[in-house]
Scaffold this motif. Structure first.
Motif, PDB file in Angstrom:
ATOM      1  N   ASP A  34      22.295  -1.561 -19.764  1.00 42.14           N
ATOM      2  CA  ASP A  34      22.769  -2.448 -18.698  1.00 42.14           C
ATOM      3  C   ASP A  34      21.657  -3.331 -18.134  1.00 42.14           C
ATOM      4  O   ASP A  34      21.934  -4.397 -17.579  1.00 42.14           O
ATOM      5  N   ARG A  35      20.420  -2.866 -18.255  1.00 41.49           N
ATOM      6  CA  ARG A  35      19.285  -3.609 -17.679  1.00 41.49           C
ATOM      7  C   ARG A  35      18.583  -4.490 -18.718  1.00 41.49           C
ATOM      8  O   ARG A  35      17.449  -4.908 -18.516  1.00 41.49           O
ATOM      9  N   ASP A  36      19.245  -4.741 -19.835  1.00 44.17           N
ATOM     10  CA  ASP A  36      18.696  -5.622 -20.876  1.00 44.17           C
ATOM     11  C   ASP A  36      17.354  -5.125 -21.409  1.00 44.17           C
ATOM     12  O   ASP A  36      16.443  -5.922 -21.707  1.00 44.17           O
ATOM     13  N   ALA A  37      17.227  -3.821 -21.546  1.00 47.07           N
ATOM     14  CA  ALA A  37      16.001  -3.239 -22.081  1.00 47.07           C
ATOM     15  C   ALA A  37      15.877  -3.509 -23.571  1.00 47.07           C
ATOM     16  O   ALA A  37      16.860  -3.781 -24.265  1.00 47.07           O
ATOM     17  N   HIS A  38      14.653  -3.425 -24.061  1.00 49.52           N
ATOM     18  CA  HIS A  38      14.363  -3.529 -25.488  1.00 49.52           C
ATOM     19  C   HIS A  38      13.810  -2.194 -25.988  1.00 49.52           C
ATOM     20  O   HIS A  38      13.205  -1.431 -25.230  1.00 49.52           O
ATOM     21  N   VAL A  39      14.018  -1.941 -27.270  1.00 48.99           N
ATOM     22  CA  VAL A  39      13.433  -0.782 -27.928  1.00 48.99           C
ATOM     23  C   VAL A  39      12.214  -1.249 -28.711  1.00 48.99           C
ATOM     24  O   VAL A  39      12.287  -2.223 -29.471  1.00 48.99           O
ATOM     25  N   LEU A  40      11.098  -0.561 -28.508  1.00 52.78           N
ATOM     26  CA  LEU A  40       9.870  -0.835 -29.238  1.00 52.78           C
ATOM     27  C   LEU A  40       9.555   0.371 -30.108  1.00 52.78           C
ATOM     28  O   LEU A  40       9.356   1.475 -29.602  1.00 52.78           O
ATOM     29  N   MET A  41       9.528   0.166 -31.419  1.00 54.57           N
ATOM     30  CA  MET A  41       9.228   1.238 -32.369  1.00 54.57           C
ATOM     31  C   MET A  41       7.894   0.912 -33.029  1.00 54.57           C
ATOM     32  O   MET A  41       7.783  -0.079 -33.747  1.00 54.57           O
ATOM     33  N   ILE A  42       6.880   1.740 -32.761  1.00 57.05           N
ATOM     34  CA  ILE A  42       5.528   1.519 -33.279  1.00 57.05           C
ATOM     35  C   ILE A  42       5.248   2.581 -34.342  1.00 57.05           C
ATOM     36  O   ILE A  42       4.921   3.732 -34.036  1.00 57.05           O
ATOM     37  N   GLY A  43       5.428   2.217 -35.603  1.00 57.14           N
ATOM     38  CA  GLY A  43       5.137   3.145 -36.683  1.00 57.14           C
ATOM     39  C   GLY A  43       6.097   4.306 -36.798  1.00 57.14           C
ATOM     40  O   GLY A  43       5.776   5.314 -37.426  1.00 57.14           O
ATOM     41  N   THR A  44       7.275   4.186 -36.215  1.00 60.34           N
ATOM     42  CA  THR A  44       8.269   5.264 -36.276  1.00 60.34           C
ATOM     43  C   THR A  44       9.500   4.792 -37.042  1.00 60.34           C
ATOM     44  O   THR A  44       9.757   3.589 -37.166  1.00 60.34           O
ATOM     45  N   GLY A  45      10.279   5.754 -37.550  1.00 56.87           N
ATOM     46  CA  GLY A  45      11.450   5.437 -38.348  1.00 56.87           C
ATOM     47  C   GLY A  45      12.740   5.529 -37.562  1.00 56.87           C
ATOM     48  O   GLY A  45      12.783   6.060 -36.443  1.00 56.87           O
ATOM     49  N   TRP A  46      13.809   5.044 -38.166  1.00 55.56           N
ATOM     50  CA  TRP A  46      15.109   5.036 -37.500  1.00 55.56           C
ATOM     51  C   TRP A  46      15.629   6.439 -37.214  1.00 55.56           C
ATOM     52  O   TRP A  46      16.428   6.635 -36.294  1.00 55.56           O
ATOM     53  N   GLU A  47      15.186   7.420 -37.987  1.00 53.27           N
ATOM     54  CA  GLU A  47      15.687   8.779 -37.775  1.00 53.27           C
ATOM     55  C   GLU A  47      15.287   9.333 -36.408  1.00 53.27           C
ATOM     56  O   GLU A  47      15.920  10.257 -35.902  1.00 53.27           O
ATOM     57  N   SER A  48      14.282   8.749 -35.786  1.00 54.56           N
ATOM     58  CA  SER A  48      13.843   9.213 -34.468  1.00 54.56           C
ATOM     59  C   SER A  48      14.182   8.225 -33.357  1.00 54.56           C
ATOM     60  O   SER A  48      13.664   8.352 -32.238  1.00 54.56           O
ATOM     61  N   CYS A  49      15.045   7.264 -33.628  1.00 58.36           N
ATOM     62  CA  CYS A  49      15.409   6.254 -32.625  1.00 58.36           C
ATOM     63  C   CYS A  49      16.449   6.823 -31.658  1.00 58.36           C
ATOM     64  O   CYS A  49      17.652   6.814 -31.934  1.00 58.36           O
ATOM     65  N   THR A  50      15.986   7.295 -30.524  1.00 59.16           N
ATOM     66  CA  THR A  50      16.847   7.982 -29.556  1.00 59.16           C
ATOM     67  C   THR A  50      18.001   7.112 -29.080  1.00 59.16           C
ATOM     68  O   THR A  50      19.089   7.618 -28.789  1.00 59.16           O
ATOM     69  N   ALA A  51      17.793   5.810 -29.001  1.00 59.12           N
ATOM     70  CA  ALA A  51      18.836   4.914 -28.496  1.00 59.12           C
ATOM     71  C   ALA A  51      20.119   5.015 -29.308  1.00 59.12           C
ATOM     72  O   ALA A  51      21.215   4.785 -28.771  1.00 59.12           O
ATOM     73  N   LEU A  52      20.031   5.360 -30.590  1.00 56.72           N
ATOM     74  CA  LEU A  52      21.224   5.425 -31.424  1.00 56.72           C
ATOM     75  C   LEU A  52      22.182   6.534 -30.999  1.00 56.72           C
ATOM     76  O   LEU A  52      23.358   6.515 -31.362  1.00 56.72           O
ATOM     77  N   HIS A  53      21.700   7.474 -30.212  1.00 53.97           N
ATOM     78  CA  HIS A  53      22.605   8.509 -29.694  1.00 53.97           C
ATOM     79  C   HIS A  53      23.659   7.901 -28.761  1.00 53.97           C
ATOM     80  O   HIS A  53      24.783   8.410 -28.669  1.00 53.97           O
ATOM     81  N   LEU A  54      23.295   6.834 -28.055  1.00 56.61           N
ATOM     82  CA  LEU A  54      24.286   6.164 -27.201  1.00 56.61           C
ATOM     83  C   LEU A  54      25.377   5.534 -28.052  1.00 56.61           C
ATOM     84  O   LEU A  54      26.562   5.567 -27.688  1.00 56.61           O
ATOM     85  N   ALA A  55      25.008   4.970 -29.190  1.00 61.87           N
ATOM     86  CA  ALA A  55      26.015   4.413 -30.107  1.00 61.87           C
ATOM     87  C   ALA A  55      26.969   5.501 -30.576  1.00 61.87           C
ATOM     88  O   ALA A  55      28.182   5.270 -30.691  1.00 61.87           O
TER      89      ALA A  55
END
Length: 269
Positions: free
Chosen positions: A166-187
């Motif tokens: 809701d606050r227009d945040a961005h996800v920054l992934m530094i050397g990490t893979g999609w398997e650890s992208c916590t934001a996808l749990h909201l999806a």
């Protein structure tokens, strides 16, 4: 990765000034709210280590920006479900009876890396109340982001992830893979609001007393994260670059989650 390996893969020391430039080239601007996943070893040999990365992030977003990181403590769970590593069944009841309760100030992160653990103890950082999958945050929006995180639905529409979207945040992934992208749990939660659940347990403080509590939490399907991320990698919304030696990504959380949730919803049986 050992420090020697980090030195070997680096063309030179990765300084705080270089990190700030790399963040700016990736698209980070003052005032941004960032959900950060970061691997220190993938960046290379950083002069100053994890604190230098955090200082650089704070400099890049400025005083009006907010930094958020996952601060998960998966050991505060029912030992019957442990598999990395498992413990003997004869230990389970003792663990349930004696596990120290979650303390936002003292409970360490597990498997989150040096940057997230260092950020947890950073002056002024706040932490959400979930005993297993908390978030930490620093900046003007920190209190708002961390205000709610239900025990049984920590990634849903009343979670820090929803506030970040809701606050227009961005996800920054530094050397990490999609398997650890916590934001996808909201999806996952948006695609399957009434999905299957599993029983778990944890130790928390209730009315001033330590208690072992049981609850049901929604199941996750992390095997979907890699293909979903691969689809996002080719989207115009996602920016690619490097932070030190680490391949990195920056993308708007809300837009990405809406797209993935829409795809996952269309494939529901």
């Amino acid at each position: 990765m050992t420090e020697a390996a980090a030195i070997a893969r680096s063309s030179g020391p990765v300084t705080q000034a270089r990190l700030v430039v790399d963040f700016q080239r990736l698209g980070i601007t003052p005032g941004m709210t960032l959900l950060v996943h970061a691997s220190l070893s993938r960046i290379g040999w950083v002069c100053g280590g994890a604190p230098a990365v955090i200082w650089s992030l704070l400099q890049a977003v400025g005083p009006e920006g907010t930094i958020v990181m996952p601060a998960q403590s998966s050991e505060l769970s029912d030992p019957s479900g442990w598999c990395d590593p498992p413990v003997p069944e004869s230990w389970w009841e003792t663990i349930r009876a004696t596990m120290p309760p979650y303390d936002p100030r003292l409970t360490p992160t597990r498997g989150m890396g040096q940057i997230a653990e260092t950020f947890r103890t950073w002056p002024g950082v706040q932490r959400s109340t979930h005993p297993q999958v908390s978030f930490t945050a620093l900046g003007p929006l920190a209190t708002d982001i961390l205000a709610r995180q239900p025990l049984e639905d920590p990634f849903g529409t009343a979670s820090p992830l929803a506030v970040l979207a809701d606050r227009d945040a961005h996800v920054l992934m530094i050397g990490t893979g999609w398997e650890s992208c916590t934001a996808l749990h909201l999806a996952e939660r948006l695609a399957e609001p009434d999905g299957p659940t599993q029983e778990d347990g944890t130790a928390i403080m209730v009315d001033g007393e330590r208690r072992w509590v049981r609850f049901h939490t929604l199941c996750t399907r992390p095997e979907r994260f890699l293909p979903a991320g691969a689809a996002l990698d080719g989207h115009v919304m996602l920016r690619h670059g490097h932070v030190g030696s680490a391949p990195s990504r920056l993308f708007p959380l809300g837009e990405a989650i809406r797209q993935i949730a829409s795809v996952w919803t269309s494939f529901r049986p």
